[in-house]
Design an enzyme around this catalytic site. Structure first.
Site, short mmCIF file in Angstrom:
data_model
loop_
_atom_site.label_atom_id
_atom_site.label_comp_id
_atom_site.label_asym_id
_atom_site.label_seq_id
_atom_site.Cartn_x
_atom_site.Cartn_y
_atom_site.Cartn_z
N THR A 183 13.88 2.12 14.78
CA THR A 183 14.06 1.64 13.70
C THR A 183 14.53 2.93 12.41
OG1 THR A 183 12.51 0.00 14.19
CG2 THR A 183 12.61 0.30 12.05
N GLU A 225 -20.04 -3.46 -10.16
CA GLU A 225 -21.24 -4.05 -10.79
C GLU A 225 -21.45 -3.06 -12.31
OE1 GLU A 225 -20.64 -3.13 -7.74
OE2 GLU A 225 -21.96 -4.40 -6.30
ZN LIG Z 1 -22.29 -0.42 -5.60
#
Ligand SMILES: [Zn+2]
Length: 360
Positions: free
Chosen positions: A190, A46
Site C-alpha cells: 500500500t 467531573e
Molecule cells: Zn475521575
C-alpha cells in the site's frame, strides 16, 4: 446525558489512552455546570464540571457518561470530589469496564449518602469508548480493520494498483477515525502503490498524525536508497513513522535503515504467526498507544484477521461498483468474521458498517 455525550466527544482523539468523558450538573431542570475530559493527563470531566458551576453545586444532580473513578490516580478520585461538593444524586452512563473498578462507584457514593444510578443511555456511552473499553481489559492495543470494497467484494482492480472505491463522504469519515486512533498501519504494498500520508485532514482543523506503522516484515525498504519519495518518511510528521519488521528480517537491513534515519520496530516473531500480532499489540500498549487502525492492503488485513487479532472492523462499500472476477478480493474466500451488533452508516452513495468482530 445526551448533552454529556456531546461534551465527551469534544475530547475526540486527544484523551487516548484515556476514555472520552462528559459531565453535566443539573438543578431543577437547569444546567448549572458542564465539563469534559479534554486531554490525557488533564482533569477529569467531573472535576471540570464542578469547577464550572455557575452556583454552589450542593444538592445538585450530576450526569456523567462514564462511572466516576473511585481510586485516586494522577488527578485524585472523582468520587471524593463529588462527595466534597455535596452532590445529591449521580447518574452514570456506562460502568468502568476495568473489572477491578466496575460498579464500585455506586457503593462508594451510596456509602456517603449520595444517590447513584447506572445505565442511563448506556449503549451510546459505551460505544463512544469502544477502544478504551477493550484495551483497558486486554492491556493490548485494540486493532480495527478498515477497507473499502466494491459490491462484489473487491478492493482494487488488481494487486498493486490503487482503485478509488468510495466517494468524498466516505473519505471524510476515514479522516474522523484517523483522528481517533493513536496509530495507523499499512503494508509495504500500500505504501508503494498509494504513497499515503496517513494523517487526519479535517476541514477547519489542523492536520493531525498518529504513529504510522509500515509493515515490512523483511525490511525490503532497505533496498530503496531514497525513502523521501514517500510522504510518511519526508513530511513534517516523519518522526512518527515506524517500519515494523519481524523475526525473518535481516539485522544488516535494519542497520542500513537506521543509518538513513528510519525508525524500525522489531517484533520478535514470525510475521505469519498469531504471536506476531499479539506482541505488536502488547508493544504498542506499553508505549501508551492503545489503538491501531489497519488500512490495508489485502495481505496485512488477511494476516491480521487470520490471527484473529483485530477486534473491530470498518467496512466501507460502494454498492453500485462492480470490479469483476479479475479484481483483487478483500478476502481469500468468504469474509473470515461477522459483525456483532453492527452500526450501518450511509455516506453519500456509499455505506459503512462498523462493529465488533466475531470470528467463526
Ligand atoms: Zn475521575
Amino acid at each position: 446525558m445526551r448533552r454529556a455525550l456531546e461534551l465527551a466527544a469534544r475530547g475526540w482523539g486527544s484523551t487516548s489512552p484515556n476514555p472520552m468523558v462528559g459531565a453535566v450538573l443539573v438543578r431543577d431542570g437547569r444546567i448549572i455546570g458542564e465539563g469534559w475530559h479534554a486531554r490525557d493527563g488533564g482533569p477529569h470531566a467531573e472535576i471540570e464540571c464542578l469547577k464550572s458551576a455557575s452556583e454552589p453545586p450542593e444538592g445538585a444532580d450530576l450526569y456523567v457518561t462514564l462511572e466516576p473513578c473511585s481510586t485516586a490516580g494522577r488527578t485524585g478520585a472523582c468520587c471524593d470530589a463529588i462527595a466534597a461538593a455535596k452532590i445529591a444524586r449521580v447518574f452514570v452512563g456506562s460502568a468502568d469496564p476495568n473489572p477491578a473498578h466496575a460498579g464500585r462507584a455506586k457503593e462508594v457514593l451510596e456509602s456517603r449518602g449520595i444517590g447513584c444510578r447506572f445505565g442511563i443511555l448506556e449503549r451510546e456511552c459505551r460505544r463512544l469508548n469502544f477502544i478504551f473499553n477493550e484495551s483497558i481489559v486486554s492491556r493490548r492495543a485494540v486493532v480495527a480493520l478498515k477497507y473499502a470494497a466494491s459490491a462484489d467484494g473487491k478492493i482494487a482492480s488488481k494487486r498493486g494498483e490503487r482503485t478509488r472505491i468510495t466517494g468524498a463522504e466516505a473519505a471524510a469519515d476515514v479522516m474522523k477515525w484517523r483522528a481517533l486512533f493513536q496509530s495507523i498501519g499499512v503494508g509495504l504494498g500500500t505504501l508503494a502503490s498509494d504513497n499515503p500520508r496517513l494523517t487526519s485532514r479535517i476541514e477547519g482543523k489542523a492536520e493531525t498524525c498518529g504513529i504510522r506503522l509500515i509493515f515490512d516484515a523483511k525490511l525490503n525498504l532497505a533496498q530503496i536508497p531514497d525513502l523521501s519519495k514517500y510522504a510518511v518518511f519526508s513530511d513534517k510528521f516523519a518522526d512518527r513513522t515506524r517500519i515494523v519488521c519481524a523475526l525473518e528480517s535481516d539485522a544488516g537491513r535494519e542497520r542500513l535503515l537506521a543509518e538513513r534515519g528510519a525508525r524500525v520496530m522489531r517484533i520478535p516473531a514470525d510475521s505469519r504467526s498469531p504471536e506476531f500480532w499479539d506482541l505488536l499489540k502488547k508493544t504498542l500498549w506499553e508505549e501508551r498507544v492503545c489503538s491501531l487502525y489497519l488500512e490495508g492492503g489485502a495481505l496485512a488485513l488477511r494476516s491480521c484477521a487470520a490471527a484473529k487479532a483485530a477486534e473491530f472492523a470498518f467496512e466501507y462499500e460502494n454498492p453500485s461498483l462492480v470490479l469483476g472476477p479479475s479484481a483483487l478480493p478483500a478476502w481469500d474466500g468468504p469474509r473470515p468474521f461477522s459483525f456483532e451488533d453492527p452500526q450501518v452508516f450511509g455516506l453519500g452513495a456509499d455505506k459503512m458498517v462498523f462493529g465488533k468482530i466475531k470470528y467463526e
